[in-house]
Design a protein around this motif. Structure first.
Motif, PDB file in Angstrom:
ATOM      1  N   PRO A 147      56.104  83.515  41.808  1.00 52.81           N
ATOM      2  CA  PRO A 147      55.182  83.058  42.857  1.00 52.81           C
ATOM      3  C   PRO A 147      54.431  81.786  42.479  1.00 52.81           C
ATOM      4  CG  PRO A 147      54.993  85.430  42.558  1.00 52.81           C
ATOM      5  CD  PRO A 147      55.855  84.922  41.439  1.00 52.81           C
ATOM      6  N   HIS A 148      54.141  81.618  41.187  1.00 54.32           N
ATOM      7  CA  HIS A 148      53.486  80.376  40.749  1.00 54.32           C
ATOM      8  C   HIS A 148      54.358  79.167  41.088  1.00 54.32           C
ATOM      9  CE1 HIS A 148      51.386  77.504  38.170  1.00 54.32           C
ATOM     10  NE2 HIS A 148      52.557  77.186  37.659  1.00 54.32           N
ATOM     11  N   VAL A 149      55.639  79.257  40.795  1.00 53.94           N
ATOM     12  CA  VAL A 149      56.551  78.152  41.101  1.00 53.94           C
ATOM     13  C   VAL A 149      56.704  77.990  42.613  1.00 53.94           C
ATOM     14  CG1 VAL A 149      58.916  77.295  40.828  1.00 53.94           C
ATOM     15  CG2 VAL A 149      57.742  78.351  38.899  1.00 53.94           C
ATOM     16  N   ALA A 150      56.656  79.106  43.356  1.00 57.42           N
ATOM     17  CA  ALA A 150      56.712  79.009  44.820  1.00 57.42           C
ATOM     18  C   ALA A 150      55.541  78.195  45.347  1.00 57.42           C
ATOM     19  CB  ALA A 150      56.718  80.408  45.440  1.00 57.42           C
ATOM     20  N   GLY A 151      54.359  78.364  44.739  1.00 53.29           N
ATOM     21  CA  GLY A 151      53.201  77.577  45.143  1.00 53.29           C
ATOM     22  C   GLY A 151      53.401  76.095  44.876  1.00 53.29           C
ATOM     23  N   LEU A 152      54.008  75.758  43.738  1.00 56.29           N
ATOM     24  CA  LEU A 152      54.295  74.354  43.445  1.00 56.29           C
ATOM     25  C   LEU A 152      55.289  73.788  44.456  1.00 56.29           C
ATOM     26  CD1 LEU A 152      54.608  74.384  39.540  1.00 56.29           C
ATOM     27  CD2 LEU A 152      52.574  74.078  40.955  1.00 56.29           C
ATOM     28  N   ALA A 153      56.278  74.604  44.806  1.00 52.21           N
ATOM     29  CA  ALA A 153      57.267  74.161  45.792  1.00 52.21           C
ATOM     30  C   ALA A 153      56.603  73.900  47.142  1.00 52.21           C
ATOM     31  CB  ALA A 153      58.381  75.195  45.928  1.00 52.21           C
ATOM     32  N   ALA A 154      55.638  74.757  47.512  1.00 53.22           N
ATOM     33  CA  ALA A 154      54.943  74.575  48.792  1.00 53.22           C
ATOM     34  C   ALA A 154      54.186  73.260  48.815  1.00 53.22           C
ATOM     35  CB  ALA A 154      53.998  75.747  49.036  1.00 53.22           C
ATOM     36  N   LEU A 155      53.552  72.897  47.698  1.00 53.19           N
ATOM     37  CA  LEU A 155      52.846  71.616  47.626  1.00 53.19           C
ATOM     38  C   LEU A 155      53.827  70.459  47.768  1.00 53.19           C
ATOM     39  CD1 LEU A 155      50.374  72.334  44.686  1.00 53.19           C
ATOM     40  CD2 LEU A 155      49.829  72.197  47.124  1.00 53.19           C
ATOM     41  N   LEU A 156      54.979  70.598  47.152  1.00 53.47           N
ATOM     42  CA  LEU A 156      55.982  69.544  47.212  1.00 53.47           C
ATOM     43  C   LEU A 156      56.535  69.393  48.625  1.00 53.47           C
ATOM     44  CD1 LEU A 156      57.265  67.503  45.354  1.00 53.47           C
ATOM     45  CD2 LEU A 156      59.019  69.168  44.777  1.00 53.47           C
ATOM     46  N   VAL A 157      56.725  70.515  49.306  1.00 50.19           N
ATOM     47  CA  VAL A 157      57.203  70.469  50.692  1.00 50.19           C
ATOM     48  C   VAL A 157      56.189  69.757  51.582  1.00 50.19           C
ATOM     49  CG1 VAL A 157      57.721  71.892  52.716  1.00 50.19           C
ATOM     50  CG2 VAL A 157      58.721  72.469  50.515  1.00 50.19           C
ATOM     51  N   GLN A 158      54.893  69.977  51.334  1.00 49.90           N
ATOM     52  CA  GLN A 158      53.866  69.286  52.107  1.00 49.90           C
ATOM     53  C   GLN A 158      53.951  67.777  51.905  1.00 49.90           C
ATOM     54  OE1 GLN A 158      50.248  71.254  50.750  1.00 49.90           O
ATOM     55  NE2 GLN A 158      50.099  72.341  52.692  1.00 49.90           N
ATOM     56  N   GLY A 159      54.247  67.363  50.679  1.00 50.62           N
ATOM     57  CA  GLY A 159      54.345  65.928  50.413  1.00 50.62           C
ATOM     58  C   GLY A 159      55.632  65.311  50.897  1.00 50.62           C
ATOM     59  N   TYR A 160      56.694  66.114  50.949  1.00 54.30           N
ATOM     60  CA  TYR A 160      58.004  65.601  51.353  1.00 54.30           C
ATOM     61  C   TYR A 160      58.609  66.536  52.401  1.00 54.30           C
ATOM     62  CZ  TYR A 160      57.392  62.875  47.097  1.00 54.30           C
ATOM     63  OH  TYR A 160      56.891  62.039  46.130  1.00 54.30           O
ATOM     64  N   PRO A 161      58.019  66.602  53.589  1.00 54.98           N
ATOM     65  CA  PRO A 161      58.445  67.580  54.596  1.00 54.98           C
ATOM     66  C   PRO A 161      59.861  67.401  55.104  1.00 54.98           C
ATOM     67  CG  PRO A 161      56.916  65.988  55.539  1.00 54.98           C
ATOM     68  CD  PRO A 161      56.908  65.748  54.069  1.00 54.98           C
ATOM     69  N   SER A 162      60.433  66.213  54.940  1.00 53.40           N
ATOM     70  CA  SER A 162      61.793  65.987  55.440  1.00 53.40           C
ATOM     71  C   SER A 162      62.862  66.302  54.394  1.00 53.40           C
ATOM     72  CB  SER A 162      61.952  64.535  55.916  1.00 53.40           C
ATOM     73  OG  SER A 162      61.744  63.630  54.845  1.00 53.40           O
ATOM     74  N   ASN A 163      62.439  66.651  53.175  1.00 51.73           N
ATOM     75  CA  ASN A 163      63.417  66.959  52.129  1.00 51.73           C
ATOM     76  C   ASN A 163      64.043  68.334  52.342  1.00 51.73           C
ATOM     77  OD1 ASN A 163      62.688  64.537  51.006  1.00 51.73           O
ATOM     78  ND2 ASN A 163      62.282  65.361  48.966  1.00 51.73           N
ATOM     79  N   THR A 164      65.287  68.464  51.963  1.00 52.68           N
ATOM     80  CA  THR A 164      65.986  69.741  52.060  1.00 52.68           C
ATOM     81  C   THR A 164      65.534  70.665  50.930  1.00 52.68           C
ATOM     82  OG1 THR A 164      67.808  69.052  50.637  1.00 52.68           O
ATOM     83  CG2 THR A 164      68.006  68.561  52.996  1.00 52.68           C
ATOM     84  N   PRO A 165      65.762  71.973  51.055  1.00 53.86           N
ATOM     85  CA  PRO A 165      65.445  72.887  49.949  1.00 53.86           C
ATOM     86  C   PRO A 165      66.101  72.463  48.636  1.00 53.86           C
ATOM     87  CG  PRO A 165      65.838  74.150  51.928  1.00 53.86           C
ATOM     88  CD  PRO A 165      66.190  72.727  52.264  1.00 53.86           C
ATOM     89  N   ALA A 166      67.336  72.000  48.701  1.00 56.80           N
ATOM     90  CA  ALA A 166      68.025  71.565  47.483  1.00 56.80           C
ATOM     91  C   ALA A 166      67.315  70.367  46.862  1.00 56.80           C
ATOM     92  CB  ALA A 166      69.483  71.228  47.789  1.00 56.80           C
ATOM     93  N   GLN A 167      66.818  69.442  47.682  1.00 60.13           N
ATOM     94  CA  GLN A 167      66.102  68.282  47.153  1.00 60.13           C
ATOM     95  C   GLN A 167      64.771  68.688  46.526  1.00 60.13           C
ATOM     96  OE1 GLN A 167      66.224  66.059  50.877  1.00 60.13           O
ATOM     97  NE2 GLN A 167      67.545  64.507  49.952  1.00 60.13           N
ATOM     98  N   ILE A 168      64.077  69.635  47.151  1.00 57.22           N
ATOM     99  CA  ILE A 168      62.813  70.111  46.585  1.00 57.22           C
ATOM    100  C   ILE A 168      63.064  70.795  45.241  1.00 57.22           C
ATOM    101  CG2 ILE A 168      60.908  71.731  46.902  1.00 57.22           C
ATOM    102  CD1 ILE A 168      60.674  69.304  48.695  1.00 57.22           C
ATOM    103  N   ALA A 169      64.076  71.664  45.184  1.00 60.58           N
ATOM    104  CA  ALA A 169      64.400  72.368  43.938  1.00 60.58           C
ATOM    105  C   ALA A 169      64.797  71.373  42.841  1.00 60.58           C
ATOM    106  CB  ALA A 169      65.516  73.375  44.180  1.00 60.58           C
ATOM    107  N   THR A 170      65.575  70.369  43.211  1.00 61.71           N
ATOM    108  CA  THR A 170      65.999  69.362  42.238  1.00 61.71           C
ATOM    109  C   THR A 170      64.813  68.576  41.711  1.00 61.71           C
ATOM    110  OG1 THR A 170      68.200  69.165  43.217  1.00 61.71           O
ATOM    111  CG2 THR A 170      67.427  67.317  41.902  1.00 61.71           C
TER     112      THR A 170
END
Length: 368
Positions: A217-240
């Motif tokens: 869940p900690h990493v999920a929170g980091l991913a959520a912040l990243l999605v907010q900054g890059y909303p057009s990125n795909t899940p694969a791009q966020i994970a990468t």
């Protein structure tokens, strides 16, 4: 994540499991031909764990075979070491039928505290090339190997999913001893990344609890912040991106203990763009996150390179940049290493004066 085709989906974080010292993986070996799996070179066909009375002991077994139509028939047996009796068994049939899967599971609630031992028996079919045993209890197995202790579904090859191991937030260079390791049975590196556990929580209080169930869940929170900054990125791009930003651990990365390293987000800084001058125009960023008629602000992660362009309105000209290491009237490349302000100056276009010559006066004579 908002679904806007063709970009659609969600970043998924998955606990790798807490089985690094409670799992065994290896080839089928039965050198004394008694039909039981041997866990080490000493021909031990039992791997044991200490369990308290009323402590649920869960044992799972899987092996190399078809998931559906399995023909290699293995069984699980659980023994009470001190009393010398078999206390539980899992003996599903694997005979090539559609629903036959290479998996056995048993749950046992001990009446007495003591040593309980697991045996794996081959009932029918050829020997599998590999066997994986996992035990859920408060104590480790006496014969285990950490490699390939990762659990399903953390084995997924989905590029938008992250298998997450665990490290104590107070000792960020030492992996938790229980954090499950790779590789997967088919040889892929896991985990993908490692997050912190034992963090404070509302439910569990200071130091929370240990386990990959907190680190994921900690990493999920980091991913959520990243999605907010890059909303057009795909899940694969966020994970990468999370893997690229991870702090390397464990030697060459990725590796089967830390994956790409400790999950980490760099600092964030505001880029403020304002307009000056007597003219009009707009400033936009190549990443489409900034579009300013007068002034605007966007937050970027440290190290992001932001390219700005200025377009003058009709009747105006772009006079140049100020701030952000930008000069001239071309594109402005801003390295986001701190909070930065950039000003675009637009000037009103100068309309050249048109002078109409006066006509010659009637009757005038030109003399030379």
């Amino acid at each position: 994540q908002t679904c806007a085709l063709p970009i659609c989906g969600a970043v998924v974080t998955i606990s790798t499991g807490n089985h690094a010292n409670k799992a065994w993986f290896g080839p089928w070996q039965d050198r004394n031909a008694d039909g039981r799996l041997e866990f080490d070179s000493s021909l031990n066909d039992l791997s044991c764990v200490f369990a308290d009375a009323s402590e649920l002991v869960t044992v799972e077994l899987r092996w190399q075979d078809s998931w559906g139509g399995a023909t290699r028939d293995l069984d699980l047996e659980l023994y009470d070491w001190y009393r010398g009796i078999k206390v539980d068994v899992s003996s599903d049939v694997q005979a090539g039928r559609v629903g036959d899967v290479p998996h056995e599971r048993l749950n046992y609630l001990p009446v007495f505290s003591g040593r309980y031992c697991v045996a794996v028996k081959r009932y029918a079919g050829t020997a599998p090339s590999w066997v994986q045993l996992r035990v859920a209890s408060n104590q480790p197995l006496d014969i285990f190997n950490s490699a390939t202790s990762i659990t399903s579904p953390a084995e997924t090859a989905n590029p938008g999913a992250l298998a997450v191991g665990a490290v104590n937030w107070q000792t960020l260079t030492t992996i938790e001893t229980f954090s499950s390791r790779g590789p997967t049975p088919d040889g892929r590196i896991k985990p993908d990344i490692v997050g912190v556990d034992q963090a404070d929580s509302y439910t569990y209080g200071p130091n929370g609890f240990s386990g990959t169930s907190q680190s994921a869940p900690h990493v999920a929170g980091l991913a959520a912040l990243l999605v907010q900054g890059y909303p057009s990125n795909t899940p694969a791009q966020i994970a990468t991106q999370l893997k690229n930003w991870a702090l390397a651990r464990g030697g060459a990365v990725p590796n089967n203990t830390w994956g790409y390293g400790l999950a980490y987000l760099p600092s964030v800084y505001n880029l403020t763009v304002s307009r000056a001058g007597s003219g009009a125009g707009t400033v936009t960023s190549v990443d489409s996150r900034l579009s300013c008629g007068s002034a605007c602000v966007h937050t970027y992660f440290s190290g992001t390179a932001v390219t700005l362009t200025a377009i003058a309105a009709a009747g105006s000209v772009f006079a140049g940049w100020t701030g952000g290491s930008c000069t001239g009237t071309g594109a402005c490349a801003v390295p986001m290493t701190s909070a930065t302000q950039v000003t675009a100056t637009f000037a009103a276009a100068v309309t050249p004066a048109i002078i109409t010559p006066s006509p010659l006066t009637s009757g005038a004579v030109a003399k030379h």
